[in-house]
Design an enzyme around this catalytic site. Sequence first.
Site, PDB file in Angstrom:
ATOM      1  N   LYS A  53       0.919  -1.160   0.138  1.00 55.87           N
ATOM      2  CA  LYS A  53      -0.019  -0.011  -0.075  1.00 55.87           C
ATOM      3  C   LYS A  53       0.960   1.167  -0.011  1.00 55.87           C
ATOM      4  O   LYS A  53       0.516   2.136  -0.824  1.00 55.87           O
ATOM      5  CB  LYS A  53      -0.907   0.136   1.193  1.00 55.87           C
ATOM      6  CG  LYS A  53      -1.967  -1.014   1.145  1.00 55.87           C
ATOM      7  CD  LYS A  53      -2.835  -1.240   2.343  1.00 55.87           C
ATOM      8  CE  LYS A  53      -3.982  -2.368   2.271  1.00 55.87           C
ATOM      9  NZ  LYS A  53      -4.207  -2.851   3.552  1.00 55.87           N
ATOM     10  N   GLN A  97      -4.962  -1.840   9.850  1.00 59.62           N
ATOM     11  CA  GLN A  97      -4.677  -3.086   9.090  1.00 59.62           C
ATOM     12  C   GLN A  97      -5.050  -4.203  10.219  1.00 59.62           C
ATOM     13  O   GLN A  97      -5.020  -4.209  11.274  1.00 59.62           O
ATOM     14  CB  GLN A  97      -3.229  -3.616   8.976  1.00 59.62           C
ATOM     15  CG  GLN A  97      -2.782  -4.649   8.086  1.00 59.62           C
ATOM     16  CD  GLN A  97      -3.583  -4.701   6.632  1.00 59.62           C
ATOM     17  OE1 GLN A  97      -3.845  -3.812   6.039  1.00 59.62           O
ATOM     18  NE2 GLN A  97      -4.386  -5.683   6.293  1.00 59.62           N
ATOM     19  N   ASP A 120     -11.621   2.328   4.246  1.00 60.61           N
ATOM     20  CA  ASP A 120     -11.914   0.876   4.272  1.00 60.61           C
ATOM     21  C   ASP A 120     -13.413   0.726   4.065  1.00 60.61           C
ATOM     22  O   ASP A 120     -13.713  -0.470   3.709  1.00 60.61           O
ATOM     23  CB  ASP A 120     -11.340   0.076   5.541  1.00 60.61           C
ATOM     24  CG  ASP A 120     -10.165  -0.436   5.354  1.00 60.61           C
ATOM     25  OD1 ASP A 120      -9.619  -1.046   4.354  1.00 60.61           O
ATOM     26  OD2 ASP A 120      -9.221  -0.879   6.537  1.00 60.61           O
TER      27      ASP A 120
HETATM   28  N1  GUN Z   1      -7.063  -7.318   6.404  1.00 58.54           N
HETATM   29  C1  GUN Z   1      -7.509  -7.850   5.561  1.00 58.54           C
HETATM   30  N2  GUN Z   1      -8.024  -7.237   4.467  1.00 58.54           N
HETATM   31  C2  GUN Z   1      -7.982  -6.086   4.881  1.00 58.54           C
HETATM   32  C3  GUN Z   1      -8.629  -4.614   4.539  1.00 58.54           C
HETATM   33  O1  GUN Z   1      -9.264  -4.572   3.367  1.00 58.54           O
HETATM   34  N3  GUN Z   1      -8.552  -3.780   5.091  1.00 58.54           N
HETATM   35  C4  GUN Z   1      -7.696  -3.821   6.403  1.00 58.54           C
HETATM   36  N4  GUN Z   1      -7.769  -2.667   7.310  1.00 58.54           N
HETATM   37  N5  GUN Z   1      -7.495  -4.963   7.074  1.00 58.54           N
HETATM   38  C5  GUN Z   1      -7.494  -5.798   6.240  1.00 58.54           C
END
Ligand code: GUN
Length: 282
Positions: A53, A97, A120
Amino acid sequence: MSAALIDGKAVAGRVKESLKTQIASLTAANNQPGLAVVIVGNNPASRVYVNSKKKQCGELGIYSEEHTLPETVSETELLQLIDALNQRPQIHGILVQLPLPRHINEQQIIEKIDPAKDVDGFHPVNVGKLMVGLPAFLPCTPAGVMELIKETGVTIAGKECVVVGRSNIVGKPQGILLLREHGTVTICHSRTKDLGEVCRRADILVAAVGRAGLITGAMLKPGAVVIDVGMNRNQHGKLVGDVDFPSVQQVAGWITPVPGGVGPMTIAMLLQNTVQSAAQLI
Ligand code: GUN
């Protein structure tokens, strides 16, 4: 018959390319899109996602910063960090995350994020808006899946859509997004009686359960669009999806590979949400 591959990497590349002019004009107007990524502990998969990211933010000219906290961080400290990020005008998106360590209440953390910075799309305000059809940040993986389905040219309206998995991150919002496009939606889960029978109804099947090879060719209608959200390690340590690729490829009309299918789209949608947040489009 052999299914056509849906190239997620190429579609994600096009989405990112299309964001560049908007990022440049926001930056010129002293409003460079900014994303804060919070990572707790040392989950290796989370580390890989977060690195990717950050790298892609850099490539597009999105400002990003990482906050790495130890596994032992208290819920209070994490809430304080989010509070501080909520206050900063340079930060348009906050991503914590997941998963978080067990001593932290994930829902409480999600609810602390300002819904206007919830790139998100996990905050109940955004989930509720999605449910009733108001503009909202769409959760990145299901939004990416919709783009991949569009790529096939198959219309969703009136089609049988089967989602395997009912998580808050993918399965449930995926069902709503497909419904919004007038699909006839079924959501399956661990207590679904005859998974094969339900899956065989699907014109469009989205697999998001986290079980390697669960969906086989014998469970499919010939020609179906199959989107594989799974990210599992098999016994050889290889990254594989929820779909048994060799058998499904013989029956499906379209299929996403793992890796190179849904994964790149999730990040592209996150970057898109961050840009939209900076432009105050949501
Ligand atoms: N863990 C697995 N997929 C995601 C996601 O799309 N966003 C976040 N914040 N954590 C994750």
